[in-house]
Scaffold this active site. Structure first.
Site, PDB file in Angstrom:
ATOM      1  N   ASP A   1     -23.644  36.727 -74.772  1.00 43.73           N
ATOM      2  CA  ASP A   1     -24.782  36.240 -75.546  1.00 43.73           C
ATOM      3  C   ASP A   1     -25.465  34.969 -74.821  1.00 43.73           C
ATOM      4  O   ASP A   1     -26.585  34.456 -75.359  1.00 43.73           O
ATOM      5  CB  ASP A   1     -24.678  36.061 -76.944  1.00 43.73           C
ATOM      6  CG  ASP A   1     -23.495  35.085 -77.361  1.00 43.73           C
ATOM      7  OD1 ASP A   1     -22.885  34.773 -76.434  1.00 43.73           O
ATOM      8  OD2 ASP A   1     -23.354  34.982 -78.666  1.00 43.73           O
ATOM      9  N   ARG A   2     -24.491  34.385 -73.989  1.00 43.58           N
ATOM     10  CA  ARG A   2     -25.119  32.982 -73.465  1.00 43.58           C
ATOM     11  C   ARG A   2     -25.497  33.455 -72.019  1.00 43.58           C
ATOM     12  O   ARG A   2     -25.233  34.206 -71.533  1.00 43.58           O
ATOM     13  CB  ARG A   2     -23.917  31.850 -73.438  1.00 43.58           C
ATOM     14  CG  ARG A   2     -23.454  31.423 -74.575  1.00 43.58           C
ATOM     15  CD  ARG A   2     -22.644  30.540 -74.418  1.00 43.58           C
ATOM     16  NE  ARG A   2     -22.151  29.752 -75.718  1.00 43.58           N
ATOM     17  CZ  ARG A   2     -21.612  28.722 -75.922  1.00 43.58           C
ATOM     18  NH1 ARG A   2     -21.298  27.668 -74.932  1.00 43.58           N
ATOM     19  NH2 ARG A   2     -21.571  28.244 -77.220  1.00 43.58           N
TER      20      ARG A   2
ATOM     21  N   SER B   1     -16.333  34.336 -78.061  1.00 40.14           N
ATOM     22  CA  SER B   1     -17.498  34.062 -77.187  1.00 40.14           C
ATOM     23  C   SER B   1     -16.989  33.310 -75.768  1.00 40.14           C
ATOM     24  O   SER B   1     -16.196  34.235 -75.096  1.00 40.14           O
ATOM     25  CB  SER B   1     -18.213  32.991 -77.838  1.00 40.14           C
ATOM     26  OG  SER B   1     -19.433  32.550 -77.300  1.00 40.14           O
ATOM     27  N   HIS B   2     -17.053  32.183 -75.490  1.00 41.15           N
ATOM     28  CA  HIS B   2     -16.731  31.546 -74.236  1.00 41.15           C
ATOM     29  C   HIS B   2     -15.470  31.097 -74.124  1.00 41.15           C
ATOM     30  O   HIS B   2     -15.241  30.257 -73.066  1.00 41.15           O
ATOM     31  CB  HIS B   2     -17.861  30.489 -74.110  1.00 41.15           C
ATOM     32  CG  HIS B   2     -17.911  29.507 -75.258  1.00 41.15           C
ATOM     33  ND1 HIS B   2     -18.456  29.915 -76.477  1.00 41.15           N
ATOM     34  CD2 HIS B   2     -17.601  28.387 -75.540  1.00 41.15           C
ATOM     35  CE1 HIS B   2     -18.484  29.254 -77.364  1.00 41.15           C
ATOM     36  NE2 HIS B   2     -17.756  27.972 -76.677  1.00 41.15           N
TER      37      HIS B   2
ATOM     38  N   ASP C   1     -18.755  37.169 -74.590  1.00 44.13           N
ATOM     39  CA  ASP C   1     -19.575  38.255 -75.426  1.00 44.13           C
ATOM     40  C   ASP C   1     -20.870  38.694 -74.848  1.00 44.13           C
ATOM     41  O   ASP C   1     -21.695  39.375 -75.434  1.00 44.13           O
ATOM     42  CB  ASP C   1     -19.305  38.014 -76.760  1.00 44.13           C
ATOM     43  CG  ASP C   1     -19.990  36.579 -77.101  1.00 44.13           C
ATOM     44  OD1 ASP C   1     -20.149  35.703 -76.264  1.00 44.13           O
ATOM     45  OD2 ASP C   1     -20.426  36.808 -78.410  1.00 44.13           O
TER      46      ASP C   1
ATOM     47  N   LYS D   1     -28.445  35.528 -79.734  1.00 35.04           N
ATOM     48  CA  LYS D   1     -29.050  35.055 -78.314  1.00 35.04           C
ATOM     49  C   LYS D   1     -28.482  36.314 -77.546  1.00 35.04           C
ATOM     50  O   LYS D   1     -27.843  37.002 -77.591  1.00 35.04           O
ATOM     51  CB  LYS D   1     -28.301  33.683 -77.984  1.00 35.04           C
ATOM     52  CG  LYS D   1     -26.924  33.622 -78.149  1.00 35.04           C
ATOM     53  CD  LYS D   1     -26.712  32.180 -77.874  1.00 35.04           C
ATOM     54  CE  LYS D   1     -25.041  31.766 -78.190  1.00 35.04           C
ATOM     55  NZ  LYS D   1     -24.872  31.363 -79.348  1.00 35.04           N
TER      56      LYS D   1
ATOM     57  N   ASP E   1     -21.479  34.685 -70.790  1.00 37.98           N
ATOM     58  CA  ASP E   1     -20.259  34.033 -71.350  1.00 37.98           C
ATOM     59  C   ASP E   1     -19.481  35.279 -71.610  1.00 37.98           C
ATOM     60  O   ASP E   1     -19.715  36.433 -71.511  1.00 37.98           O
ATOM     61  CB  ASP E   1     -20.286  33.220 -72.178  1.00 37.98           C
ATOM     62  CG  ASP E   1     -20.915  33.953 -73.736  1.00 37.98           C
ATOM     63  OD1 ASP E   1     -21.474  35.012 -73.472  1.00 37.98           O
ATOM     64  OD2 ASP E   1     -20.482  33.522 -74.694  1.00 37.98           O
TER      65      ASP E   1
HETATM   66  C1  G1P Z   1     -21.498  26.023 -80.007  1.00 39.16           C
HETATM   67  C2  G1P Z   1     -22.948  25.902 -79.699  1.00 39.16           C
HETATM   68  C3  G1P Z   1     -23.827  26.525 -80.553  1.00 39.16           C
HETATM   69  C4  G1P Z   1     -23.632  27.854 -80.674  1.00 39.16           C
HETATM   70  C5  G1P Z   1     -22.177  27.997 -80.963  1.00 39.16           C
HETATM   71  C6  G1P Z   1     -22.229  29.645 -80.710  1.00 39.16           C
HETATM   72  O1  G1P Z   1     -21.250  25.759 -81.269  1.00 39.16           O
HETATM   73  O2  G1P Z   1     -23.026  24.337 -79.572  1.00 39.16           O
HETATM   74  O3  G1P Z   1     -25.292  26.066 -80.230  1.00 39.16           O
HETATM   75  O4  G1P Z   1     -24.719  28.317 -81.515  1.00 39.16           O
HETATM   76  O5  G1P Z   1     -21.318  27.431 -80.006  1.00 39.16           O
HETATM   77  O6  G1P Z   1     -22.107  30.146 -79.716  1.00 39.16           O
HETATM   78  P1  G1P Z   1     -20.247  24.197 -81.633  1.00 39.16           P
HETATM   79  O7  G1P Z   1     -19.062  24.473 -81.210  1.00 39.16           O
HETATM   80  O8  G1P Z   1     -21.206  23.260 -81.110  1.00 39.16           O
HETATM   81  O9  G1P Z   1     -20.319  24.183 -83.280  1.00 39.16           O
HETATM   82 ZN    ZN Z   2     -20.963  33.885 -76.732  1.00 38.98          ZN
END
Ligand code: G1P
Ligand code: ZN
Length: 541
Positions: free
Chosen positions: A281-282, A113-114, A279, A376, A277
């Site tokens: 989704d954000r 992801s990010h 991938d 998302k 981000d």
């Molecule tokens: C974080 C975000 C959460 C999201 C997840 C995946 O998770 O807070 O809302 O669903 O990334 O993108 P966390 O690191 O808080 O467990």
């Molecule tokens: Zn992501």
């Protein structure tokens, strides 16, 4: 063609977190590490023989290596076909779209992801179910359990597959289709939004910047915004996916999307800015000199949804994660529809969307989406905003301020303390759990509720406990604490602070100022400085 059965021993810690298994690349590079986890997935999801699987990722370092391994293992385990995005590229929402459209036996998404990418950074893998969403806890637990007892995996001995040209090929008797990762997704977006109106808005001078952060949405945003919608070339910044995201942190927030924030600052700035981000989704959404919090974004989109063709019939309900602000609840109330409060993590929205209980859903962590897929969806949120802007022809800031004036403002902030000592973080949470706060006052405000959030899924009855400490005051203000389930180093403490402000004259304050007293209480109650050694959060959003 030979299928080899390879003897292996289990690895500790192959336990999927909030969103799949995330580890450093070096962990995945250990011999058999990835193979064990993939075999654990295949062993846990039912009979894979003759089925079709979708595979793709966000293009980060190790994406291509992992895909070749997964293809050979899919063949070794009897899949009939794997659909893989060209170049190994597939955004998370596009993966969900393709899994649903072609009714495959789910998919494997490679992403952290990010989190940053590169040889010494992060990698991740997750399985999405045939409905298109992240595997529910029952499945991830089964995968983990399997990983602890696994003794062998099956893999075809074959040459690597060419991932860079479209078409059908074969790997040890299994079909491999390399498909255009953008086409199906773009078609879905076109079915939901008024592309003609958005195209007319761009032609009429609407100016936008989209920061793809050198991550997966580059090709999607370029094809849709600059291609189908006619936005001028250069609207998409940092549009070429790179294995290390250009050395950046592909997280669309005010800290990491600094190029975009800079571009949206000042009198000559464009009207609208957005970023996505690693991938895809954000999303983060900005107006000129104006930041829209993800919680507000969900609320504004819900209040304006009927302006978009795909939602013209109205919403069935809204769902938000517990730490997300209560702004969407106010819209739901006005619309006479339910608002569901779920634990953190997109997987909890799946049952609500499948059952038709909710149409829009979102998280404060820059996640917004709807029932069009089961993830998302960053670009979807951006297109929905564009549709609203094209229909209302007002600046972003005016739309949000009018929203606050009508519904009140849920002033909101999240403070993250990243990379803290795990034992200290767990100790802090235990300390918070042990306090007896109901009936006492903090900073003069009576505490009405103090618990560790637990959730019973209204559709399947599954129960999730220990989802975050809530301290709710009698005026509805809240402090929420939870530990991240996505980090790969130490622990990350997240503190969420919220207060409702109905008076338009007081709504324009900087949240850090408006929430200063609650922020102070949050730090003191948890003894953050003493327990973590941190005097300031690492990231404030
Ligand atoms: C974080 C975000 C959460 C999201 C997840 C995946 O998770 O807070 O809302 O669903 O990334 O993108 P966390 O690191 O808080 O467990
Ligand atoms: Zn992501």
């Amino acid at each position: 063609m030979t299928i080899r059965t390879v003897a292996t021993t289990p690895f500790e810690g192959q336990k999927p977190g909030t969103s799949g298994l995330r580890k450093k690349v070096r962990a995945f590079q250990q011999p058999h590490y990835l193979e064990n986890f993939v075999q654990a997935i295949f062993d846990s999801i039912g009979d894979v023989a003759g089925k079709t699987l979708v595979v793709g990722g966000d293009g980060r370092y190790y994406n291509r290596v992992a895909i070749q391994t997964i293809l050979k293992m899919a063949a070794g385990n009897g899949f009939a076909k794997v659909m893989v995005g060209r170049g190994g590229i597939l955004s998370t929402p596009a993966a969900s779209c393709v899994i649903r459209k072609y009714r495959t036996f789910g998919g494997i998404i490679l992403s952290a992801s990010h989190n940053p990418g590169g040889p010494s950074e992060d990698f991740g893998i997750k399985y999405n179910i045939p409905a298109g969403g992240p595997a529910p806890e029952g499945v991830t637990e089964a995968i983990h359990a399997r990983s602890t007892i696994l003794r062998e995996y099956r893999i075809a001995e074959a040459a690597d597959v060419d991932l860079d040209s479209l078409g059908n090929r074969s790997l040890a008797g299994m079909a491999v289709e390399v498909f255009d990762p953008v086409a199906d997704y773009a078609e879905l977006m076109r079915s939901l939004f008024d592309f003609d109106a958005i195209r007319a808005a761009f032609a009429g001078g609407l100016r936008m910047k989209f920061d793809a952060m050198h991550a997966v949405t580059g090709p999607y945003a370029t094809a849709i915004l600059e291609g189908l919608l006619g936005a001028p070339a250069g609207t998409v910044m940092n549009g070429v996916p790179l294995e290390d995201f250009g050395g950046g942190h592909p997280d669309p927030n005010l800290v990491h999307a600094h190029d975009l924030v800079e571009a949206l600052t000042g009198p000559d700035a464009p009207d609208f800015g957005a970023a996505s981000d690693g991938d895809g989704d954000r999303n983060m959404v900005l107006g000129r000199d104006f930041y829209v919090t993800p919680s507000d974004s969900l609320a504004v989109l819900a209040a304006n949804a009927t302006l978009c063709p795909g939602y013209a019939g109205g919403l069935k309900g809204i769902a938000r994660s517990m730490p997300t602000s209560q702004a969407p609840d106010r819209v739901a109330e006005a619309l006479g529809i339910p608002c569901y409060e779920t634990p953190t993590g997109w997987k909890f929205f799946g049952t609500l969307l499948d059952a038709g209980l909710a149409t829009l859903c979102g998280e404060e962590s820059f996640g917004t989406g709807s029932d069009h897929v089961r993830e998302k969806d960053g670009l979807w949120a951006v297109l929905m905003w564009l549709n609203v802007l094209a229909a209302r022809r007002e600046p972003v800031a005016d739309i949000v301020r009018a929203h606050w004036a009508r519904f009140g403002r849920n002033v909101y902030s999240r403070h993250d303390y990243e990379g803290i000592d795990s034992a200290a973080a767990n100790g802090l949470m235990e300390h918070l759990r042990g306090l007896k706060l109901v009936g006492t006052s903090l900073g003069g405000s009576p505490v009405a509720l103090h618990d560790d959030f637990a959730y019973t899924d209204p559709v399947d009855g599954s129960v999730s406990t220990r989802q975050g400490i809530r301290i709710v005051f009698s005026d509805g203000s809240r402090i929420v604490y939870r530990l991240s389930g996505t980090g790969t180093e130490g622990a990350t403490l997240r503190v969420y602070i919220e207060r409702f402000e109905p008076d338009p004259a007081k709504q324009d304050l900087d949240p850090q100022v408006a929430l200063a007293d609650l922020i102070g209480i949050a730090r003191e109650v948890a003894a953050i400085v003493a327990r973590t050694g941190r005097t300031e959060p690492s990231v404030i959003t």
